[in-house]
Design an enzyme around this catalytic site. Structure first.
Site, PDB file in Angstrom:
ATOM      1  N   GLU A  27      -0.014   8.969  -3.581  1.00  0.00           N
ATOM      2  CA  GLU A  27       0.126  10.356  -3.034  1.00  0.00           C
ATOM      3  C   GLU A  27       2.379  10.255  -2.621  1.00  0.00           C
ATOM      4  O   GLU A  27       2.528   9.158  -3.084  1.00  0.00           O
ATOM      5  CB  GLU A  27      -0.817  10.252  -1.878  1.00  0.00           C
ATOM      6  CG  GLU A  27      -0.368   8.987  -1.005  1.00  0.00           C
ATOM      7  CD  GLU A  27      -0.762   9.007   0.397  1.00  0.00           C
ATOM      8  OE1 GLU A  27      -0.138   9.559   1.123  1.00  0.00           O
ATOM      9  OE2 GLU A  27      -1.854   8.643   0.650  1.00  0.00           O
ATOM     10  N   LYS A  89       3.794  17.945   5.435  1.00  0.00           N
ATOM     11  CA  LYS A  89       2.746  16.866   5.305  1.00  0.00           C
ATOM     12  C   LYS A  89       1.863  18.748   4.808  1.00  0.00           C
ATOM     13  O   LYS A  89       1.616  18.908   5.745  1.00  0.00           O
ATOM     14  CB  LYS A  89       2.113  16.240   6.506  1.00  0.00           C
ATOM     15  CG  LYS A  89       1.013  15.355   6.380  1.00  0.00           C
ATOM     16  CD  LYS A  89       0.591  14.427   7.642  1.00  0.00           C
ATOM     17  CE  LYS A  89      -0.854  14.107   7.518  1.00  0.00           C
ATOM     18  NZ  LYS A  89      -1.000  13.567   8.645  1.00  0.00           N
ATOM     19  N   LYS A 162      -9.306   4.907   7.059  1.00  0.00           N
ATOM     20  CA  LYS A 162      -8.429   4.403   8.074  1.00  0.00           C
ATOM     21  C   LYS A 162      -8.613   3.964   9.450  1.00  0.00           C
ATOM     22  O   LYS A 162      -9.153   5.104   9.780  1.00  0.00           O
ATOM     23  CB  LYS A 162      -7.057   5.560   8.424  1.00  0.00           C
ATOM     24  CG  LYS A 162      -6.368   6.294   7.387  1.00  0.00           C
ATOM     25  CD  LYS A 162      -5.208   6.736   7.462  1.00  0.00           C
ATOM     26  CE  LYS A 162      -4.267   6.891   6.555  1.00  0.00           C
ATOM     27  NZ  LYS A 162      -4.909   7.859   5.807  1.00  0.00           N
TER      28      LYS A 162
END
Length: 305
Positions: A27, A89, A162
């Site tokens: 990514e 993003k 995460k």
């Protein structure tokens, strides 16, 4: 608009795919939003180097000038690193807008999966997937990564979700969508900065060949969706659970008071946690990405046999 005019695959990656050689997607959000320049560029180039050293071809993915670019150049990596937070993003919803406007985008897990799938890449290595955010029962803040995992046929090697997220609800969401969660040499779901979370994966698998066999079986019967392959951070780089949990709680509290939400929340929290831990969390983040790149290459090699 023809896909061939939008999707740009580097000659090296295109040749590897044609010759059935292992390719690992990577990514680009980690470059623009994951850490400061020049550490972001150094890390991205090292990740590509690790993939090569372990026998696969790296394919870092980004949107450059509206083109879905698979295998960006070192110069483009440096460009994204310098531009930093000014790069959009990019998740699923952003892709058509960036194409039509001919703009740049740093791809999240979801967007990288989409573009990797278009190119025919089956393995993607990243840091941690997104998931259900804490308090999502009120905010409905759920990462698009989870929906992409439910529909797009790319296996994602990660250090779990995460740890700023609600890991229990993230697992429940993935289970509802039928996404297999594999623990590489572990029965415990890793929690990004730490090796343990208190939650269990669906299945433990102890070798890249075992994982590749499962992915081939999944493909052969036409099951849609991705696979989460969790790979614990190496023990020597893992953080103390109490220390990182306190840092996360403090960062989330600060974000709540500042009203930070949506796509801005994860970059803010990671940056805040890095400052609270005097950079230790950033070093852990980098090392777990390196570890995932290595495993991704090993699985990709087995898939090509």
């Amino acid at each position: 608009m023809e896909l061939s005019n939008i999707l740009v695959i580097s000659p090296e990656v295109e040749r590897a795919l044609y010759e059935n050689k292992p390719v690992v997607a990577l990514e680009s959000t980690i470059i623009s939003h994951g850490m400061p320049y020049p550490k972001n560029v150094e890390t991205a180039l090292n990740v590509e180097k690790i993939v090569r050293e372990n026998g696969a071809v790296p394919a870092t993915i980004a949107i450059i000038g509206g083109k879905l670019t698979v295998g960006i150049t070192p110069e483009e990596i440096d460009y994204l690193g310098k531009k930093g937070l000014k790069v959009t993003k990019s998740s699923r919803r952003d892709i058509p807008v960036l194409i039509s406007r001919k703009e740049d985008g740093a791809t999240t897990v979801a967007a990288t999966m989409i573009i990797a799938n278009l190119a025919g890449i089956k393995i993607f290595a990243t840091g941690g997937i997104g998931g259900v955010h804490r308090g999502a029962e009120i905010t409905m803040d759920i990462s698009a990564d989870l929906e992409e995992l439910a529909t797009t046929n790319v296996a994602v090697v990660c250090a779990g979700a995460k740890s700023i997220l609600d890991l229990g609800l993230t697992l429940e969401y993935l289970e509802t969508q039928g996404v297999p969660i594999i623990g590489y040499q572990t029965e415990e779901l890793p929690a990004f900065y730490t090796r343990e979370s208190g939650f269990k994966v669906n299945y433990r698998m102890d070798s890249p060949s075992e994982i590749a066999a499962m992915l081939k079986a999944k493909e052969s019967i036409g099951l849609k969706g991705g696979t989460v392959i969790t790979n614990p951070i190496p023990a020597q780089y893992a953080m103390d659970k109490d220390v990182i949990d306190k840092a996360i709680d403090h960062a989330i509290d600060k974000a709540d008071r500042l009203g930070i939400k949506g796509k801005d929340i994860t970059p803010y929290l990671l940056d805040k946690i890095q400052k609270i831990t005097d950079g230790k969390s950033l070093e852990a983040n980098i090392q777990l990405v390196y570890n995932n790149a290595k495993l991704g290459a090993e699985i990709a090699k087995e898939l090509c046999k």
